[in-house]
Scaffold this motif. Sequence first.
Motif, PDB file in Angstrom:
ATOM      1  N   GLY A 161      22.226   2.717  17.491  1.00 31.90           N
ATOM      2  CA  GLY A 161      20.779   2.734  17.657  1.00 31.90           C
ATOM      3  C   GLY A 161      20.062   2.430  16.350  1.00 31.90           C
ATOM      4  N   ALA A 162      18.792   2.113  16.477  1.00 33.56           N
ATOM      5  CA  ALA A 162      17.960   1.789  15.310  1.00 33.56           C
ATOM      6  C   ALA A 162      16.547   2.279  15.567  1.00 33.56           C
ATOM      7  CB  ALA A 162      17.962   0.286  15.066  1.00 33.56           C
ATOM      8  N   SER A 163      15.856   2.591  14.510  1.00 34.49           N
ATOM      9  CA  SER A 163      14.455   3.021  14.628  1.00 34.49           C
ATOM     10  C   SER A 163      13.622   2.347  13.548  1.00 34.49           C
ATOM     11  CB  SER A 163      14.341   4.546  14.522  1.00 34.49           C
ATOM     12  OG  SER A 163      14.875   4.992  13.300  1.00 34.49           O
ATOM     13  N   THR A 164      12.361   2.140  13.854  1.00 32.17           N
ATOM     14  CA  THR A 164      11.499   1.456  12.893  1.00 32.17           C
ATOM     15  C   THR A 164      11.263   2.335  11.671  1.00 32.17           C
ATOM     16  OG1 THR A 164       9.514   2.290  13.966  1.00 32.17           O
ATOM     17  CG2 THR A 164      10.282   0.108  14.636  1.00 32.17           C
ATOM     18  N   ARG A 165      11.016   1.685  10.566  1.00 32.79           N
ATOM     19  CA  ARG A 165      10.773   2.357   9.301  1.00 32.79           C
ATOM     20  C   ARG A 165       9.295   2.229   8.972  1.00 32.79           C
ATOM     21  NH1 ARG A 165      10.064   0.743   4.063  1.00 32.79           N
ATOM     22  NH2 ARG A 165      10.383  -1.428   4.580  1.00 32.79           N
ATOM     23  N   ALA A 166       8.690   3.331   8.594  1.00 33.56           N
ATOM     24  CA  ALA A 166       7.301   3.274   8.134  1.00 33.56           C
ATOM     25  C   ALA A 166       7.267   2.500   6.821  1.00 33.56           C
ATOM     26  CB  ALA A 166       6.770   4.677   7.922  1.00 33.56           C
ATOM     27  N   SER A 167       6.248   1.707   6.625  1.00 29.91           N
ATOM     28  CA  SER A 167       6.189   0.913   5.399  1.00 29.91           C
ATOM     29  C   SER A 167       4.758   0.809   4.911  1.00 29.91           C
ATOM     30  CB  SER A 167       6.762  -0.477   5.640  1.00 29.91           C
ATOM     31  OG  SER A 167       6.001  -1.158   6.617  1.00 29.91           O
ATOM     32  N   THR A 168       4.639   0.392   3.683  1.00 34.35           N
ATOM     33  CA  THR A 168       3.327   0.181   3.088  1.00 34.35           C
ATOM     34  C   THR A 168       3.308  -1.200   2.458  1.00 34.35           C
ATOM     35  OG1 THR A 168       4.033   1.158   0.994  1.00 34.35           O
ATOM     36  CG2 THR A 168       2.986   2.638   2.579  1.00 34.35           C
ATOM     37  N   LYS A 169       2.137  -1.633   2.086  1.00 33.45           N
ATOM     38  CA  LYS A 169       1.973  -2.936   1.463  1.00 33.45           C
ATOM     39  C   LYS A 169       1.091  -2.771   0.234  1.00 33.45           C
ATOM     40  CE  LYS A 169      -0.053  -7.478   2.399  1.00 33.45           C
ATOM     41  NZ  LYS A 169      -0.793  -8.283   3.366  1.00 33.45           N
ATOM     42  N   TYR A 170       1.484  -3.385  -0.871  1.00 29.96           N
ATOM     43  CA  TYR A 170       0.671  -3.327  -2.075  1.00 29.96           C
ATOM     44  C   TYR A 170      -0.596  -4.150  -1.845  1.00 29.96           C
ATOM     45  CZ  TYR A 170      -0.927  -3.872  -6.848  1.00 29.96           C
ATOM     46  OH  TYR A 170      -1.696  -3.869  -7.982  1.00 29.96           O
ATOM     47  N   ILE A 171      -1.748  -3.522  -2.045  1.00 29.76           N
ATOM     48  CA  ILE A 171      -3.025  -4.208  -1.854  1.00 29.76           C
ATOM     49  C   ILE A 171      -3.656  -4.522  -3.202  1.00 29.76           C
ATOM     50  CG2 ILE A 171      -5.343  -4.037  -0.857  1.00 29.76           C
ATOM     51  CD1 ILE A 171      -3.090  -4.220   1.227  1.00 29.76           C
ATOM     52  N   LEU A 172      -3.873  -3.482  -4.000  1.00 32.57           N
ATOM     53  CA  LEU A 172      -4.559  -3.650  -5.280  1.00 32.57           C
ATOM     54  C   LEU A 172      -4.336  -2.400  -6.108  1.00 32.57           C
ATOM     55  CD1 LEU A 172      -6.608  -5.508  -6.829  1.00 32.57           C
ATOM     56  CD2 LEU A 172      -8.428  -4.199  -5.765  1.00 32.57           C
ATOM     57  N   GLN A 173      -4.326  -2.578  -7.395  1.00 36.90           N
ATOM     58  CA  GLN A 173      -4.231  -1.447  -8.318  1.00 36.90           C
ATOM     59  C   GLN A 173      -5.373  -0.470  -8.047  1.00 36.90           C
ATOM     60  OE1 GLN A 173      -3.870  -2.592 -12.483  1.00 36.90           O
ATOM     61  NE2 GLN A 173      -5.383  -1.046 -13.027  1.00 36.90           N
ATOM     62  N   ALA A 174      -5.108   0.827  -8.152  1.00 35.00           N
ATOM     63  CA  ALA A 174      -6.156   1.827  -7.969  1.00 35.00           C
ATOM     64  C   ALA A 174      -7.170   1.713  -9.109  1.00 35.00           C
ATOM     65  CB  ALA A 174      -5.562   3.227  -7.936  1.00 35.00           C
ATOM     66  N   TYR A 175      -8.422   2.034  -8.807  1.00 30.73           N
ATOM     67  CA  TYR A 175      -9.517   1.882  -9.763  1.00 30.73           C
ATOM     68  C   TYR A 175      -9.248   2.643 -11.056  1.00 30.73           C
ATOM     69  CZ  TYR A 175     -14.325   2.141 -11.544  1.00 30.73           C
ATOM     70  OH  TYR A 175     -15.446   2.078 -12.331  1.00 30.73           O
ATOM     71  N   LYS A 176      -8.967   3.918 -10.975  1.00 30.35           N
ATOM     72  CA  LYS A 176      -8.643   4.721 -12.162  1.00 30.35           C
ATOM     73  C   LYS A 176      -7.176   5.132 -12.061  1.00 30.35           C
ATOM     74  CE  LYS A 176     -13.354   6.402 -12.804  1.00 30.35           C
ATOM     75  NZ  LYS A 176     -14.216   7.605 -12.891  1.00 30.35           N
ATOM     76  N   SER A 177      -6.304   4.139 -12.184  1.00 33.43           N
ATOM     77  CA  SER A 177      -4.885   4.351 -11.925  1.00 33.43           C
ATOM     78  C   SER A 177      -4.184   5.196 -12.987  1.00 33.43           C
ATOM     79  CB  SER A 177      -4.173   3.012 -11.761  1.00 33.43           C
ATOM     80  OG  SER A 177      -4.336   2.229 -12.923  1.00 33.43           O
ATOM     81  N   ALA A 178      -4.845   5.488 -14.099  1.00 31.62           N
ATOM     82  CA  ALA A 178      -4.249   6.353 -15.111  1.00 31.62           C
ATOM     83  C   ALA A 178      -4.319   7.824 -14.694  1.00 31.62           C
ATOM     84  CB  ALA A 178      -4.947   6.154 -16.453  1.00 31.62           C
ATOM     85  N   THR A 179      -5.113   8.125 -13.665  1.00 31.89           N
ATOM     86  CA  THR A 179      -5.232   9.487 -13.159  1.00 31.89           C
ATOM     87  C   THR A 179      -4.718   9.540 -11.721  1.00 31.89           C
ATOM     88  OG1 THR A 179      -7.484   9.101 -12.356  1.00 31.89           O
ATOM     89  CG2 THR A 179      -7.269   9.929 -14.605  1.00 31.89           C
ATOM     90  N   ALA A 180      -4.648  10.743 -11.177  1.00 32.45           N
ATOM     91  CA  ALA A 180      -4.157  10.913  -9.803  1.00 32.45           C
ATOM     92  C   ALA A 180      -5.091  10.223  -8.809  1.00 32.45           C
ATOM     93  CB  ALA A 180      -4.052  12.396  -9.467  1.00 32.45           C
ATOM     94  N   VAL A 181      -4.500   9.662  -7.764  1.00 30.95           N
ATOM     95  CA  VAL A 181      -5.234   8.995  -6.683  1.00 30.95           C
ATOM     96  C   VAL A 181      -4.629   9.488  -5.372  1.00 30.95           C
ATOM     97  CG1 VAL A 181      -5.741   6.774  -5.613  1.00 30.95           C
ATOM     98  CG2 VAL A 181      -5.723   6.959  -8.084  1.00 30.95           C
ATOM     99  N   ARG A 182      -5.458   9.622  -4.349  1.00 29.58           N
ATOM    100  CA  ARG A 182      -4.961  10.037  -3.036  1.00 29.58           C
ATOM    101  C   ARG A 182      -5.488   9.090  -1.974  1.00 29.58           C
ATOM    102  NH1 ARG A 182      -5.569  15.929  -0.080  1.00 29.58           N
ATOM    103  NH2 ARG A 182      -4.428  15.341   1.785  1.00 29.58           N
ATOM    104  N   LEU A 183      -4.614   8.635  -1.091  1.00 37.48           N
ATOM    105  CA  LEU A 183      -4.991   7.759   0.014  1.00 37.48           C
ATOM    106  C   LEU A 183      -5.085   8.580   1.296  1.00 37.48           C
ATOM    107  CD1 LEU A 183      -2.659   4.717  -0.723  1.00 37.48           C
ATOM    108  CD2 LEU A 183      -5.025   5.041  -1.435  1.00 37.48           C
ATOM    109  N   ILE A 184      -6.183   8.392   2.040  1.00 42.17           N
ATOM    110  CA  ILE A 184      -6.391   9.102   3.301  1.00 42.17           C
ATOM    111  C   ILE A 184      -6.769   8.066   4.360  1.00 42.17           C
ATOM    112  CG2 ILE A 184      -7.846  10.769   4.530  1.00 42.17           C
ATOM    113  CD1 ILE A 184      -8.119  12.311   1.903  1.00 42.17           C
ATOM    114  N   SER A 185      -6.134   8.131   5.520  1.00 47.17           N
ATOM    115  CA  SER A 185      -6.446   7.214   6.623  1.00 47.17           C
ATOM    116  C   SER A 185      -7.718   7.650   7.340  1.00 47.17           C
ATOM    117  CB  SER A 185      -5.306   7.192   7.639  1.00 47.17           C
ATOM    118  OG  SER A 185      -4.157   6.663   7.049  1.00 47.17           O
TER     119      SER A 185
END
Length: 192
Positions: free
Chosen positions: A12-36
């Motif tokens: 059997g096989a199951s799909t894998r959740a994945s992400t795609k690189y869109i763009l560097q975070a605005y203040k990427s030197a600090t913590a960033v959180r993504l929320i749907s």
Amino acid sequence: LLQNYFVDYRGGASTRASTKYILQAYKSATAVRLISFQASFNVGYVLEFGDQYIRFIIDGAPVLESTFNISAATKASTCVLTITGNNYVTGDWIFVDGIVGMTQLNGRYFQVINASGAAISLGDLNGVPIDSTGFTTYVSGGTSARVYTIASPYAAADLALIKFAQNVNQLILCHPSYAPQILTLITATNWT
């Protein structure tokens, strides 16, 4: 042949959740959180919460504000665009496209490293000046648009403790150190 699947050793096989690189975070030197944020059945956003800001991503690209026309671009150690009527300030991120001639700028995001009237000096997203001396000569046209960003009360160190719940076009945000907040979607470039 499977791509983005997990194959179980028992079959059997199951799909894998994945992400795609869109763009560097605005203040990427600090913590960033993504929320749907699911605005409707067909419209979904990803909200980029960072150090006292929120940015919005839809259909694999950041939400952009209205465009301004570009009328010139210099071949110099720091590329300068002439964008009449713009309201950009130093530190803004802009998307450039549609330039005839200096096509090396098309389809890219830049940071405004200096804004003086219509003259906008370009840097990469880390603030390093764009050297356009080796680029082809600007001929005509092109547009620029700022990446839509709003202010947020949350410091980068506090993002991990945010709890949230969505109610139609609103996202209710709670944190033990902040007053409850309601983020409301009005249009793609109008969130309160």
